[in-house]
Scaffold this active site. Sequence first.
Site, PDB file in Angstrom:
ATOM      1  N   LYS A 204      -2.712   5.880  -4.136  1.00 55.54           N
ATOM      2  CA  LYS A 204      -3.775   6.822  -3.788  1.00 55.54           C
ATOM      3  C   LYS A 204      -3.563   8.172  -4.466  1.00 55.54           C
ATOM      4  O   LYS A 204      -2.430   8.604  -4.678  1.00 55.54           O
ATOM      5  CB  LYS A 204      -3.822   7.032  -2.259  1.00 55.54           C
ATOM      6  CG  LYS A 204      -3.848   5.757  -1.442  1.00 55.54           C
ATOM      7  CD  LYS A 204      -3.891   6.042   0.042  1.00 55.54           C
ATOM      8  CE  LYS A 204      -3.550   4.817   0.855  1.00 55.54           C
ATOM      9  NZ  LYS A 204      -2.120   4.472   0.835  1.00 55.54           N
TER      10      LYS A 204
ATOM     11  N   TYR B 177       3.267   9.807  -0.592  1.00 57.40           N
ATOM     12  CA  TYR B 177       4.369   9.224   0.172  1.00 57.40           C
ATOM     13  C   TYR B 177       5.719   9.469  -0.492  1.00 57.40           C
ATOM     14  O   TYR B 177       6.755   9.326   0.165  1.00 57.40           O
ATOM     15  CB  TYR B 177       4.174   7.717   0.347  1.00 57.40           C
ATOM     16  CG  TYR B 177       2.939   7.301   1.098  1.00 57.40           C
ATOM     17  CD1 TYR B 177       2.156   8.227   1.792  1.00 57.40           C
ATOM     18  CD2 TYR B 177       2.535   5.976   1.122  1.00 57.40           C
ATOM     19  CE1 TYR B 177       1.017   7.833   2.471  1.00 57.40           C
ATOM     20  CE2 TYR B 177       1.403   5.569   1.809  1.00 57.40           C
ATOM     21  CZ  TYR B 177       0.643   6.503   2.472  1.00 57.40           C
ATOM     22  OH  TYR B 177      -0.487   6.111   3.142  1.00 57.40           O
TER      23      TYR B 177
ATOM     24  N   ASP C  43       0.839  -1.192   0.000  1.00 58.09           N
ATOM     25  CA  ASP C  43       0.000   0.000   0.000  1.00 58.09           C
ATOM     26  C   ASP C  43       0.876   1.245   0.000  1.00 58.09           C
ATOM     27  O   ASP C  43       1.576   1.525   0.969  1.00 58.09           O
ATOM     28  CB  ASP C  43      -0.913  -0.001   1.233  1.00 58.09           C
ATOM     29  CG  ASP C  43      -1.804   1.226   1.298  1.00 58.09           C
ATOM     30  OD1 ASP C  43      -2.975   1.122   0.868  1.00 58.09           O
ATOM     31  OD2 ASP C  43      -1.336   2.288   1.761  1.00 58.09           O
TER      32      ASP C  43
ATOM     33  N   HIS D 243      -7.406   9.695  -1.573  1.00 61.58           N
ATOM     34  CA  HIS D 243      -6.703   9.643  -0.297  1.00 61.58           C
ATOM     35  C   HIS D 243      -7.466  10.365   0.822  1.00 61.58           C
ATOM     36  O   HIS D 243      -7.516   9.875   1.948  1.00 61.58           O
ATOM     37  CB  HIS D 243      -5.304  10.264  -0.473  1.00 61.58           C
ATOM     38  CG  HIS D 243      -4.300   9.778   0.517  1.00 61.58           C
ATOM     39  ND1 HIS D 243      -2.951   9.766   0.248  1.00 61.58           N
ATOM     40  CD2 HIS D 243      -4.420   9.285   1.770  1.00 61.58           C
ATOM     41  CE1 HIS D 243      -2.299   9.281   1.302  1.00 61.58           C
ATOM     42  NE2 HIS D 243      -3.166   8.993   2.233  1.00 61.58           N
TER      43      HIS D 243
END
Length: 274
Positions: free
Chosen positions: A75, A50, A45, A108
């Site tokens: 996401k 990120y 994930d 997200h």
Amino acid sequence: MTQPRVTLNDGRCIPQLGFGVWKLTDETAPALVGVALEAGYRSIDTAAAYGNEAGVGRAIAASGLAREDLFVTTKLWNDSHGYDAALRAFDASLGRLGLDEVDLYLVHWPVPRQDATVETWKALMRLREEGRARSIGVSNFTAAQLARLIDETGSTPSVNQIELHPGFQQSALRAFHAETGIVTEAWSPLGQGGALGHPVIAAIAAKHGRSPAQVVLRWHLDLGHVAIPKSATPDRIRENADVFGFHLDADDHARIAGLDAPDGRIGPDPETFG
């Protein structure tokens, strides 16, 4: 590690335990995702926000595993809401991952001030129709926000990935998910470590000869959640994967239920974040 899978409302299946990569960098992700894959994880994930999609992609490419044996989630970030922006952002994520499709693509955060979630969701519906996002869902949506998406598009998200741990159990939202056929996926399933030092968790861990983290993850699995623990420590990555050889009993579950707190949220509030 043979682990159960949870069936989504579109008929596809997601491994019940995944590896979360929040806070890993493009530089550290390849080695740590590699450890996770060696430990038996088959669900990874990540997210555009990120900053490690390329590193995750390198780990997948180096793993030697067949693409159909992996479940990859990423996401859409808050700066890419809207129909056209979401499509562009998805293309960029695929490029960084080095993949032709993802197994699950999530919005997200709802970012209610933008009021663009319906158009954003329609873009994800198109990606699903094209087969480039095999399943689609959301993250951090409230019941009211989910109801609006469903009412205005006729399409129910497969997953809502939410903050969920013993100190913040979100029972009302989980009940809404159950009513509408949405799978509950827990981020920060260990409460960012906060749940692990609680005496109740420690006592249950001692009873079963397991670690506190294994007890909390087993709690999630017993309740039917998908959980995506994150760790940057190889030994803990392996320990977190070893949760399929025991179950909690009714007394254990009752004691953990008593840890829920209305002010237990540790992450942002979906009603205001973004």
